[in-house]
Design a protein around this motif. Structure first.
Motif, short mmCIF file in Angstrom:
data_model
loop_
_atom_site.label_atom_id
_atom_site.label_comp_id
_atom_site.label_asym_id
_atom_site.label_seq_id
_atom_site.Cartn_x
_atom_site.Cartn_y
_atom_site.Cartn_z
N MET A 1 1.26 -1.04 -0.18
CA MET A 1 0.06 0.09 0.06
C MET A 1 1.01 1.58 -0.07
N SER A 2 0.33 1.85 -0.71
CA SER A 2 1.45 3.31 -0.99
C SER A 2 1.04 4.14 0.11
N VAL A 3 2.00 5.37 0.49
CA VAL A 3 1.42 6.57 0.88
C VAL A 3 0.08 7.35 0.94
N THR A 4 0.04 7.23 -0.65
CA THR A 4 -1.40 8.39 -0.61
C THR A 4 -2.25 6.86 -0.43
N GLN A 5 -2.14 5.93 -1.12
CA GLN A 5 -3.40 4.87 -0.52
C GLN A 5 -3.62 4.71 0.93
N ALA A 24 -1.71 16.01 5.30
CA ALA A 24 -1.47 15.15 4.52
C ALA A 24 0.64 14.62 4.43
N PRO A 25 0.71 13.70 4.13
CA PRO A 25 2.37 12.85 3.90
C PRO A 25 2.23 14.75 3.30
N GLY A 26 3.71 14.49 3.89
CA GLY A 26 4.43 15.94 3.48
C GLY A 26 4.85 17.06 4.18
N THR A 27 3.70 17.61 4.63
CA THR A 27 3.02 18.09 5.35
C THR A 27 3.68 18.94 6.47
#
Length: 71
Positions: A1-5, A24-27
């Motif tokens: 599973m990806s980070v976005t999923q 969100a990822p990278g925030t």
């Protein structure tokens, strides 16, 4: 599973449960980098090393040693 999923799944679950949505990822990437930089400067002070100009000073020493060896 990806980070976005994983983020989309967590967001869906949070909305279903009525809890706050995760960031969100990278925030907070720049915040982490800034804290890491501050921590390195703090450790340099505790060790008695100069906080600024360490790379430039090391390059200057390397260049001086190199020029004395060749010249």
């Amino acid at each position: 599973m990806s980070v976005t999923q994983q983020y989309l799944l967590d967001t869906y679950r949070a909305r279903q449960l009525g809890v706050p949505v995760p960031p969100a990822p990278g925030t907070h990437d720049w915040r982490v980098v800034r804290e890491w930089h501050d921590h390195r400067r703090f450790r340099a002070v505790l060790a008695g090393r100069p906080v600024r100009g360490r790379v430039r000073r090391a390059l200057r020493r390397w260049w001086a040693a190199r020029s004395h060896a060749t010249g």
